[in-house]
Structure formats: C-alpha cells, structure tokens
Write a protein that holds these residues in place. Structure first.
Motif, PDB file in Angstrom:
ATOM      1  N   ALA A   1     -95.892 -74.897 -57.208  1.00  0.00           N
ATOM      2  CA  ALA A   1     -94.953 -75.169 -58.198  1.00  0.00           C
ATOM      3  C   ALA A   1     -94.604 -74.035 -58.943  1.00  0.00           C
ATOM      4  O   ALA A   1     -95.406 -73.040 -59.330  1.00  0.00           O
ATOM      5  CB  ALA A   1     -95.367 -76.206 -59.251  1.00  0.00           C
ATOM      6  N   LEU A   2     -93.301 -73.907 -59.184  1.00  0.00           N
ATOM      7  CA  LEU A   2     -92.994 -72.637 -60.516  1.00  0.00           C
ATOM      8  C   LEU A   2     -93.447 -72.522 -61.757  1.00  0.00           C
ATOM      9  O   LEU A   2     -94.050 -74.314 -62.205  1.00  0.00           O
ATOM     10  CB  LEU A   2     -91.645 -72.199 -60.335  1.00  0.00           C
ATOM     11  CG  LEU A   2     -91.234 -71.080 -61.302  1.00  0.00           C
ATOM     12  CD1 LEU A   2     -91.225 -70.562 -59.999  1.00  0.00           C
ATOM     13  CD2 LEU A   2     -89.679 -71.887 -61.504  1.00  0.00           C
TER      14      LEU A   2
ATOM     15  N   ALA B   1     -89.159 -70.799 -55.182  1.00  0.00           N
ATOM     16  CA  ALA B   1     -89.655 -70.682 -57.129  1.00  0.00           C
ATOM     17  C   ALA B   1     -88.437 -72.434 -57.171  1.00  0.00           C
ATOM     18  O   ALA B   1     -88.764 -72.531 -58.254  1.00  0.00           O
ATOM     19  CB  ALA B   1     -88.672 -69.756 -58.035  1.00  0.00           C
ATOM     20  N   GLY B   2     -86.420 -72.240 -56.582  1.00  0.00           N
ATOM     21  CA  GLY B   2     -85.932 -73.132 -56.415  1.00  0.00           C
ATOM     22  C   GLY B   2     -86.675 -74.351 -56.912  1.00  0.00           C
ATOM     23  O   GLY B   2     -85.769 -75.272 -56.766  1.00  0.00           O
ATOM     24  N   VAL B   3     -86.919 -74.481 -55.414  1.00  0.00           N
ATOM     25  CA  VAL B   3     -87.798 -75.667 -54.882  1.00  0.00           C
ATOM     26  C   VAL B   3     -88.644 -76.689 -55.218  1.00  0.00           C
ATOM     27  O   VAL B   3     -88.988 -77.460 -54.886  1.00  0.00           O
ATOM     28  CB  VAL B   3     -86.771 -75.534 -53.242  1.00  0.00           C
ATOM     29  CG1 VAL B   3     -85.348 -75.156 -52.931  1.00  0.00           C
ATOM     30  CG2 VAL B   3     -88.016 -74.848 -52.665  1.00  0.00           C
ATOM     31  N   CYS B   4     -89.996 -75.797 -55.150  1.00  0.00           N
ATOM     32  CA  CYS B   4     -91.217 -75.952 -54.896  1.00  0.00           C
ATOM     33  C   CYS B   4     -91.398 -77.226 -55.930  1.00  0.00           C
ATOM     34  O   CYS B   4     -91.035 -76.023 -57.075  1.00  0.00           O
ATOM     35  CB  CYS B   4     -92.088 -74.630 -54.514  1.00  0.00           C
ATOM     36  SG  CYS B   4     -92.111 -73.871 -56.133  1.00  0.00           S
ATOM     37  N   ASP B   5     -92.404 -78.125 -56.060  1.00  0.00           N
ATOM     38  CA  ASP B   5     -92.731 -78.494 -57.657  1.00  0.00           C
ATOM     39  C   ASP B   5     -93.891 -79.001 -56.861  1.00  0.00           C
ATOM     40  O   ASP B   5     -94.237 -80.082 -58.475  1.00  0.00           O
ATOM     41  CB  ASP B   5     -91.678 -79.849 -57.632  1.00  0.00           C
ATOM     42  CG  ASP B   5     -91.283 -80.668 -56.444  1.00  0.00           C
ATOM     43  OD1 ASP B   5     -91.753 -80.607 -55.757  1.00  0.00           O
ATOM     44  OD2 ASP B   5     -90.141 -81.373 -56.801  1.00  0.00           O
ATOM     45  N   GLY B   6     -94.513 -78.369 -56.355  1.00  0.00           N
ATOM     46  CA  GLY B   6     -96.003 -79.566 -56.173  1.00  0.00           C
ATOM     47  C   GLY B   6     -95.735 -80.647 -55.288  1.00  0.00           C
ATOM     48  O   GLY B   6     -96.504 -81.211 -55.034  1.00  0.00           O
TER      49      GLY B   6
ATOM     50  N   VAL C   1     -91.067 -69.950 -66.402  1.00  0.00           N
ATOM     51  CA  VAL C   1     -90.639 -68.787 -65.180  1.00  0.00           C
ATOM     52  C   VAL C   1     -89.254 -68.503 -65.214  1.00  0.00           C
ATOM     53  O   VAL C   1     -88.784 -70.145 -64.599  1.00  0.00           O
ATOM     54  CB  VAL C   1     -91.309 -68.408 -64.199  1.00  0.00           C
ATOM     55  CG1 VAL C   1     -90.836 -67.835 -63.400  1.00  0.00           C
ATOM     56  CG2 VAL C   1     -92.476 -68.353 -64.736  1.00  0.00           C
ATOM     57  N   VAL C   2     -88.090 -67.636 -65.179  1.00  0.00           N
ATOM     58  CA  VAL C   2     -86.762 -67.739 -64.354  1.00  0.00           C
ATOM     59  C   VAL C   2     -86.272 -66.767 -64.227  1.00  0.00           C
ATOM     60  O   VAL C   2     -87.140 -65.768 -63.424  1.00  0.00           O
ATOM     61  CB  VAL C   2     -85.665 -67.696 -66.809  1.00  0.00           C
ATOM     62  CG1 VAL C   2     -85.944 -68.996 -67.524  1.00  0.00           C
ATOM     63  CG2 VAL C   2     -86.427 -65.932 -67.090  1.00  0.00           C
ATOM     64  N   GLU C   3     -84.953 -67.135 -62.923  1.00  0.00           N
ATOM     65  CA  GLU C   3     -84.582 -65.835 -61.838  1.00  0.00           C
ATOM     66  C   GLU C   3     -84.122 -65.238 -62.844  1.00  0.00           C
ATOM     67  O   GLU C   3     -82.430 -65.895 -63.215  1.00  0.00           O
ATOM     68  CB  GLU C   3     -84.554 -66.783 -60.590  1.00  0.00           C
ATOM     69  CG  GLU C   3     -84.273 -65.767 -59.870  1.00  0.00           C
ATOM     70  CD  GLU C   3     -83.189 -66.432 -59.095  1.00  0.00           C
ATOM     71  OE1 GLU C   3     -81.740 -66.952 -58.766  1.00  0.00           O
ATOM     72  OE2 GLU C   3     -84.516 -68.250 -57.730  1.00  0.00           O
ATOM     73  N   GLU C   4     -83.632 -64.054 -62.716  1.00  0.00           N
ATOM     74  CA  GLU C   4     -82.312 -63.230 -63.145  1.00  0.00           C
ATOM     75  C   GLU C   4     -81.627 -62.471 -61.727  1.00  0.00           C
ATOM     76  O   GLU C   4     -82.918 -61.825 -60.330  1.00  0.00           O
ATOM     77  CB  GLU C   4     -82.458 -62.217 -63.786  1.00  0.00           C
ATOM     78  CG  GLU C   4     -83.646 -62.708 -64.835  1.00  0.00           C
ATOM     79  CD  GLU C   4     -83.561 -61.533 -66.037  1.00  0.00           C
ATOM     80  OE1 GLU C   4     -83.979 -60.401 -65.725  1.00  0.00           O
ATOM     81  OE2 GLU C   4     -84.140 -61.677 -67.362  1.00  0.00           O
ATOM     82  N   ARG C   5     -80.349 -62.166 -61.125  1.00  0.00           N
ATOM     83  CA  ARG C   5     -79.912 -61.794 -60.300  1.00  0.00           C
ATOM     84  C   ARG C   5     -78.468 -60.434 -60.936  1.00  0.00           C
ATOM     85  O   ARG C   5     -78.166 -61.284 -61.281  1.00  0.00           O
ATOM     86  CB  ARG C   5     -79.248 -62.961 -59.496  1.00  0.00           C
ATOM     87  CG  ARG C   5     -79.901 -63.458 -59.270  1.00  0.00           C
ATOM     88  CD  ARG C   5     -78.925 -64.765 -57.378  1.00  0.00           C
ATOM     89  NE  ARG C   5     -80.241 -65.677 -57.016  1.00  0.00           N
ATOM     90  CZ  ARG C   5     -80.148 -66.233 -56.613  1.00  0.00           C
ATOM     91  NH1 ARG C   5     -79.885 -64.678 -55.568  1.00  0.00           N
ATOM     92  NH2 ARG C   5     -81.419 -67.083 -55.474  1.00  0.00           N
ATOM     93  N   VAL C   6     -79.657 -59.441 -60.158  1.00  0.00           N
ATOM     94  CA  VAL C   6     -78.463 -58.491 -60.646  1.00  0.00           C
ATOM     95  C   VAL C   6     -78.004 -58.139 -59.112  1.00  0.00           C
ATOM     96  O   VAL C   6     -78.049 -57.869 -57.928  1.00  0.00           O
ATOM     97  CB  VAL C   6     -79.524 -57.022 -60.556  1.00  0.00           C
ATOM     98  CG1 VAL C   6     -78.510 -55.553 -61.431  1.00  0.00           C
ATOM     99  CG2 VAL C   6     -80.311 -57.492 -62.391  1.00  0.00           C
TER     100      VAL C   6
ATOM    101  N   GLU D   1    -100.084 -63.178 -60.545  1.00  0.00           N
ATOM    102  CA  GLU D   1     -99.634 -62.847 -61.756  1.00  0.00           C
ATOM    103  C   GLU D   1     -98.696 -63.867 -62.396  1.00  0.00           C
ATOM    104  O   GLU D   1     -98.798 -63.983 -63.772  1.00  0.00           O
ATOM    105  CB  GLU D   1     -98.822 -62.072 -60.807  1.00  0.00           C
ATOM    106  CG  GLU D   1     -98.848 -60.296 -60.709  1.00  0.00           C
ATOM    107  CD  GLU D   1     -98.047 -59.914 -60.397  1.00  0.00           C
ATOM    108  OE1 GLU D   1     -96.879 -60.089 -60.304  1.00  0.00           O
ATOM    109  OE2 GLU D   1     -98.245 -58.690 -60.036  1.00  0.00           O
ATOM    110  N   GLY D   2     -99.290 -65.530 -62.176  1.00  0.00           N
ATOM    111  CA  GLY D   2     -98.891 -67.092 -62.616  1.00  0.00           C
ATOM    112  C   GLY D   2     -97.037 -67.425 -62.622  1.00  0.00           C
ATOM    113  O   GLY D   2     -97.185 -67.281 -63.573  1.00  0.00           O
ATOM    114  N   PHE D   3     -96.749 -66.435 -61.716  1.00  0.00           N
ATOM    115  CA  PHE D   3     -95.382 -67.456 -61.427  1.00  0.00           C
ATOM    116  C   PHE D   3     -95.423 -68.073 -60.832  1.00  0.00           C
ATOM    117  O   PHE D   3     -94.304 -68.775 -60.955  1.00  0.00           O
ATOM    118  CB  PHE D   3     -94.308 -65.735 -60.528  1.00  0.00           C
ATOM    119  CG  PHE D   3     -94.276 -64.475 -61.567  1.00  0.00           C
ATOM    120  CD1 PHE D   3     -93.541 -64.843 -62.086  1.00  0.00           C
ATOM    121  CD2 PHE D   3     -94.849 -63.609 -60.995  1.00  0.00           C
ATOM    122  CE1 PHE D   3     -92.860 -63.614 -62.510  1.00  0.00           C
ATOM    123  CE2 PHE D   3     -95.251 -63.097 -61.571  1.00  0.00           C
ATOM    124  CZ  PHE D   3     -93.569 -62.622 -62.309  1.00  0.00           C
TER     125      PHE D   3
END
Length: 498
Positions: A407-408, A450-455, A412-417, A491-493
């Motif tokens: 699970a995320l 990261a967007g779909v995993c919830d355990g 933790v947040v996602e950023e797109r550039v 790293e804990g993400f």
C-alpha cells in the motif's frame, strides 16, 4: 562541588521555587525576548542582562543561574535558600564594598522533557570567549544542540531497563525517564556523575543509578532494552584533553567500539542509539567504513550522515568550543591538528547518528545514507518503521515481492512536471509530506501502482493490469519493476501489508 549527595528535600524545594517562578524553557524564552536570545547565541550578554534587571524573581534566577552574573544577597535570600545552596556547593556568597552578592558555581538551566514536563540540567558554567578562560580537563558541558538531537532520536518506550553511556550532565537520563522503568547512567568523570545526580534530582527523577567508569565497563555483564550515548567522539591528535568531548582512543574508534560492543549489552529487540563522528579518508568510503562497524553484529541498523566538515572547519569548530581562539596556543594546536589529519589521510569528518536494533539475525541489514534536508522531528516515533522498511525490502525476493500486498504509505503525494498540454509528463515524483520527507523520481508503472495499490491485491496482478493499460509486455514489467519497488519500500514510500 562537594562529594556529598545533594539533599533530596532541598532538591524538591528548589524545583518548586524554579517552577513557581516560571524558570522553564518557555518562561525564559518569553522573559528574554527574541533580541536578547539572538544576542546570547552570539555570546553577547548585555541585552539579556538589560532584559532581566531588577528584583523580580525570574529575572534574578536568570541572572544568577543562566547568565552567571552575581545578584545582591538581599534579593537572593528573598527568593532562594542561599545558605543551604552554598553548603551544597551550588552558590557562594562574596563580600563586596557595595554589599554581599551571591554567585552561582554551576550553570542551572531549564530543559523541556516529553509532554512539556519541566526539567533542569546542572553543568559547569559556560566558558565564554574573550575572557581568557579555557575549560578545565574534567569540565562538564551543559545540554545543547547535540543533546536535543539525540533526545529527538530516541525510540518510544516502554522499556524495562535503559542505559545512558557517558551521561555527562545527565540530560539523556532525564529523557529516558519517560520511556523506561529502570535507568542506569555511566561516566568516566566523577564530576559529571555529581552533576547528573543534581540534574535528575531537580527534574523529579531521583532514582537513576549512576556508575563510574568508561563506556560499558560499569555494566559489563548487564543487558538493556535501550542504550543511548552522546560519546566523546571528537577526533583529535592528542590524548584526551577534555573528557566531555574526547577519548584516549584514536580517530573514530570510540564510536566503532560503542557500536561493536552494543549487542553484548542489548536484549533481543533492544535498541542502541548514538551520535557519532566518523572519518572520510583516502583509503575507504565512509558508508563502507561505518556500515562495517555494524555488519556481523546481528543488528539491523540505520546510519545517517547529517553534515560533513573539511579538516580546517573541524579544527576551528573545536578550538572555538574550548575558547582557544586568540590564545598563544591557537596557531600551534591548529597546525598540529592539521598535520595529524594529513598523516592519517583524513579528508573530512562526518557528523550523524547510528541506530541499531538487536534482531539477532544473520540476514540483518544496515541502511547507510546522507540526509542533509530538514526532516520531521522528533524522529523516534517513526524510526522503527524506517528500519522495518529496510529489513523488509532486504528480505523480499522478486517472487515474494510480486506475491506481496503493498500500500502507498500515508502522507505520500505524487507530483508531475511537464509542458502544459503535452500527452506525457517530463517527470513524475513521489514526495513524503512528513517523516523523512524523501523525494523519489519514478516511472509510469510505479506511479500507476502508487495510484491503485491499497493492500487488497498482490503486486503481480496489479502490474499485469497496468502493463495492459500502457500496452507493455506484462512479463517484461514483472521483471523490471521489483528492483525499483524494493527501493521504494526501503525508503518508506510503500509498505508491505502482508
């Protein structure tokens, strides 16, 4: 200071006087104000003396205990049991032409403990530059930035037995009181043990067991659930000049010995946490050097380098610490210190911390890294999860990882550039908003995971579904992603739920 123990009744009365006068961290901060506090950080006393003038209680206590300025005996006796404090070695009464004054023989400062509890730390008066003073060989330094760093690093309890190695003024023993039923503190310096006894008594922690001796020697056959130490780690060419900062062991050996001997004094699952310096040399990499101290101990570990100084910076720091700048010995000591570093091939000195957990495991691993950015404080509450993440990632094979449920991690947040309107981002990063506040650049697959995993589902089937959506071969994705995901877990993400 006399050899006799500080009377408990006197300690309780003095503690009550200090608290009633608001001689606490917040009370002192408010009384001094920002300008005087900043001036004190520059070793300038005048603004603080102006801010604490008069016969008001808090101002008198600040001038006496904190600023080391004599106060009129008449005013002192209205606030404090002067004769009893003099008999206990904390103050003395001096006769002067304008009347008797009371002068402090120690520095007694407020210190904030867990849950805002007031504590008090007793040490030798601070040696200030420009007065022609240098510390005595057995000087007992007060609590400062390093003390605060270690206190924020200590893992939460409860622990049955805790040990403070090289206790000095006793400040870490005070922090252990909220975590452990039984506390032992050791120090090579007898004066330090007497100061620690005063600190613990005034802070309402009177039952700390104080033992004389070097490092683990006083507790040779004992084990503890929690060990902490702010050791005498300064790397110097001389034998120990000041016991509070230097040992007779060469280089960074004192820190290495504390680490290597820790497992013999830890219960299974017990923690050892120390501040340390280590050498950067021509001969080896610092990560390998410090990691090697832990390898083979059966302990999992986390080593963090927070700063690095070149030899000149390091020498200047510690010559300022002992107020030797501007003295006849300054240039000679500076030169001899640099000669030593050159002979030993020392190119820099790292500052940081080492945390060990006695896992009694052959596959125990140690994470070694540099963190120079700001991180969430205190570290102690989430430190075990950092070590757990590293251990979990280390133990997961690719096959096990594909079968695992992840699970995320919270926060933790996602950023797109990217260029506005472009179909794909130039860069995708995951950012931790709390804890270690790491940032990791990730690929499209990891971001989608990261967007779909919830355990609730294993990693493998999730990767298969993502591969189909982005028109990639599921087998290639399964082969490529576990390595990156393992790093993100370490790293804990991400966290492994089962």
């Amino acid at each position: 200071m006399p050899e006799t123990a500080f009377p408990r009744g006197l300690a309780e009365r003095l503690r009550a006087i200090l608290i009633d006068a608001d001689y606490t961290v917040s009370g002192v901060r408010d009384r001094l104000g920002d300008a005087a506090a900043r001036a004190l950080a520059r070793e300038e006393l005048v603004p603080a003396l102006r801010a604490t003038g008069g016969d008001e209680r808090l101002g008198l206590l600040l001038r006496l205990w904190w600023l080391q300025s004599p106060i009129p005996a008449r005013a002192a006796r209205a606030v404090l049991p002067v004769d009893e404090l003099a008999a206990a070695g904390l103050v003395r009464v001096d006769e002067r032409p304008d009347g008797p004054v009371v002068r402090s023989l120690v520095h007694l400062g407020p210190w904030e403990l867990e849950e805002g509890r007031p504590g008090f730390v007793v040490s030798d008066p601070k040696v200030r530059p420009g007065r022609g003073e240098v510390p005595r060989a057995d000087h007992v330094v007060g609590a400062g930035g390093a003390s605060a760093t270690l206190s924020r690093l200590i893992v939460d309890g409860p622990a049955e037995r805790a040990l403070d190695v090289g206790t000095g003024c006793g400040v870490q023993a005070l922090h252990l009181a909220s975590r452990s039923r039984e506390i032992t503190a050791t120090d090579l310096n007898p004066r330090a043990l007497r100061m620690a006894a005063l600190s613990t008594a005034l802070s309402g922690v009177p039952d700390v067991r104080l033992l004389p001796g070097s490092l683990y020697e006083p507790v040779a056959d004992e084990r503890f659930d929690l060990i902490v130490s702010n050791p005498p780690f300064v790397i110097t060419p001389d034998a120990s000049r000041y016991t509070y900062r230097e040992s007779d062991l060469p280089g960074d050996t004192v820190c290495a010995e504390l680490v290597r001997e820790a497992p013999a004094h830890l219960t299974e699952g017990g923690w050892c946490q120390i501040l340390a310096n280590w050498v950067h040399s021509d001969g080896d990499d610092w990560e390998d050097r410090v990691g090697g101290w832990i390898t083979g101990t059966g302990c999992s570990g986390w080593v963090v380098q927070r700063d690095v100084q070149d030899p000149a910076e390091y020498v200047e720091l510690w010559l300022r610490d002992s107020c030797e700048h501007g003295t006849p010995e300054y240039t000679r000591r500076y030169d001899a210190w640099l000669d030593y570093f050159e002979r030993e091939g020392i190119k820099g000195i790292g500052f940081g911390w080492i945390s060990l957990r006695n896992d009694v495991a052959q596959d125990a691993t140690v994470r070694v890294e540099q963190l120079r950015h700001d991180i969430e404080q205190p570290v102690g509450p989430y430190l075990p999860s950092v070590v757990d993440g590293a251990m979990t990632a280390h133990r997961l094979t690719d096959a096990a990882l594909l079968s695992a449920h992840v699970a995320l991690a919270p926060g933790v947040v996602e950023e797109r550039v990217g260029v506005p309107g472009a179909p794909d981002p130039e860069k995708i990063v995951l950012r931790q908003r709390d804890g270690l506040r790491r940032v990791a650049r990730v690929g499209t697959v990891e971001a989608a995971l990261a967007g779909v995993c919830d355990g609730t589902m294993p990693v493998g089937p999730l990767l298969d579904a993502i591969a189909q959506l982005i028109n990639e071969d599921p087998a290639a994705v399964r082969e490529r992603v576990p390595g990156a995901l393992r790093t993100l877990i370490s790293e804990g993400f991400f966290t492994v739920t089962r």
